[in-house]
Design a protein around this motif. Structure first.
Motif, PDB file in Angstrom:
ATOM      1  N   GLN A   1      29.890  -6.719  20.915  1.00  0.00           N
ATOM      2  CA  GLN A   1      29.221  -6.788  22.225  1.00  0.00           C
ATOM      3  C   GLN A   1      30.152  -7.394  23.276  1.00  0.00           C
ATOM      4  O   GLN A   1      30.247  -6.917  24.408  1.00  0.00           O
ATOM      5  CB  GLN A   1      27.972  -7.661  22.088  1.00  0.00           C
ATOM      6  CG  GLN A   1      26.813  -7.223  22.942  1.00  0.00           C
ATOM      7  CD  GLN A   1      25.551  -7.974  22.550  1.00  0.00           C
ATOM      8  OE1 GLN A   1      25.445  -8.536  21.447  1.00  0.00           O
ATOM      9  NE2 GLN A   1      24.593  -8.003  23.434  1.00  0.00           N
TER      10      GLN A   1
ATOM     11  N   ASN B   1      31.462 -15.516  14.407  1.00  0.00           N
ATOM     12  CA  ASN B   1      31.233 -15.536  15.857  1.00  0.00           C
ATOM     13  C   ASN B   1      32.525 -15.588  16.669  1.00  0.00           C
ATOM     14  O   ASN B   1      32.522 -15.958  17.838  1.00  0.00           O
ATOM     15  CB  ASN B   1      30.370 -16.745  16.236  1.00  0.00           C
ATOM     16  CG  ASN B   1      28.961 -16.611  15.703  1.00  0.00           C
ATOM     17  OD1 ASN B   1      28.394 -15.516  15.706  1.00  0.00           O
ATOM     18  ND2 ASN B   1      28.396 -17.712  15.228  1.00  0.00           N
TER      19      ASN B   1
ATOM     20  N   LEU C   1      27.774  -9.704  17.923  1.00  0.00           N
ATOM     21  CA  LEU C   1      28.158 -10.231  19.247  1.00  0.00           C
ATOM     22  C   LEU C   1      29.663 -10.099  19.485  1.00  0.00           C
ATOM     23  O   LEU C   1      30.114 -10.083  20.630  1.00  0.00           O
ATOM     24  CB  LEU C   1      27.695 -11.678  19.425  1.00  0.00           C
ATOM     25  CG  LEU C   1      28.315 -12.794  18.588  1.00  0.00           C
ATOM     26  CD1 LEU C   1      29.561 -13.354  19.254  1.00  0.00           C
ATOM     27  CD2 LEU C   1      27.316 -13.902  18.377  1.00  0.00           C
TER      28      LEU C   1
END
Length: 257
Positions: A165, A61, A162
């Motif tokens: 993104q 992440n 992500l």
């Protein structure tokens, strides 16, 4: 009175980097002087908590946005506790960044100029997207997570979609070359001509984007200036790495710059 406080250098590691990699612990022996302090740190989501990549769920992440927030937190600490309890001068922070860390330093300087006095980049990338050029973006979006190999540890390292993104949603904010073009801070660029991880033309692109920057092309130097992990101390450093350190210290110390 900030005049009596010490100028500080902050070192920002790269992608798949950490504060105990190779030369990072040992640059304290050279860059810490009577008149200058140094902070090396781990990004909060770099995947390393105590040893080599033992927190891959965090690494998965680790967005650019997260790393920039980590840098802001550190800058705020310097301006608060660091100033009060450790005698640091928040108006005199030089940021050094290696590889992706170099890109972070450039973008951070644009977003938070009040926390940046000078910047130095070692082997910096000129595009965050380049880090993920080998990944199929459609597959990444469908699967939600893809893995890359860490060639040194042979671990399979997960990357959640992500991360991509975050890049797509912040294209102009995280544009490294456009950030470089807007910089009005003293900036030293050092890059190895033999760097195959981040080719030398990345340094040329950054240098061309910022008219007042200084570039040192390093003959015979690769992405880590010939150094590997682990490293016992600066006695293991290559001539290229010593040249890098000498130029770095000279740039941080120069009151005229």
């Amino acid at each position: 009175n900030t005049n009596s406080k010490k100028p500080i250098v902050v070192f920002s590691h790269g992608f798949k980097g950490f504060k105990d990699w190779g030369w990072v612990p040992h640059i304290h022996d050279y860059l810490v002087t009577d008149t200058q302090a140094l902070i090396t740190f781990n990004y909060s989501h770099n995947g390393v908590q105590s040893t080599d990549f033992d927190a891959l769920d965090m690494f998965a992440n680790n967005t650019v946005g997260q790393e920039l927030r980590d840098m802001e937190s550190l800058a705020l600490w310097i301006a608060g506790d660091g100033k009060e309890n450790f005698g640091l001068n928040p108006e005199k922070i030089t940021w050094i960044g290696h590889s992706r860390g170099g890109a972070n330093v450039i973008v951070f300087s644009k977003l938070f100029p009040e926390f940046v006095n000078k910047l130095i980049t070692w082997s910096a990338i000129d595009s965050y997207q380049s880090l993920f050029s080998n990944l199929d973006k459609n597959e990444w979006k469908e699967q939600g997570c893809l893995s890359i190999e860490n060639k040194r540890t042979h671990q399979s390292m997960p990357l959640n979609y992500l991360i991509w993104q975050d890049l797509l949603e912040n294209l102009s904010k995280y544009d490294i070359q456009s950030s470089a073009h807007q910089l009005n801070k003293p900036w030293l660029i050092v890059h190895g001509i033999s760097d195959v991880v981040v080719p030398f033309n990345a340094a040329e692109n950054l240098y061309n984007a910022c008219g007042h920057s200084i570039i040192i092309p390093m003959e015979n130097a690769n992405h880590t200036f010939g150094c590997t992990h682990p490293m016992n101390g600066l006695q293991d450093a290559t001539p290229e790495f010593w040249t890098l350190l000498d130029n770095t210290l000279e740039f941080t110390n120069d009151e005229e710059i």
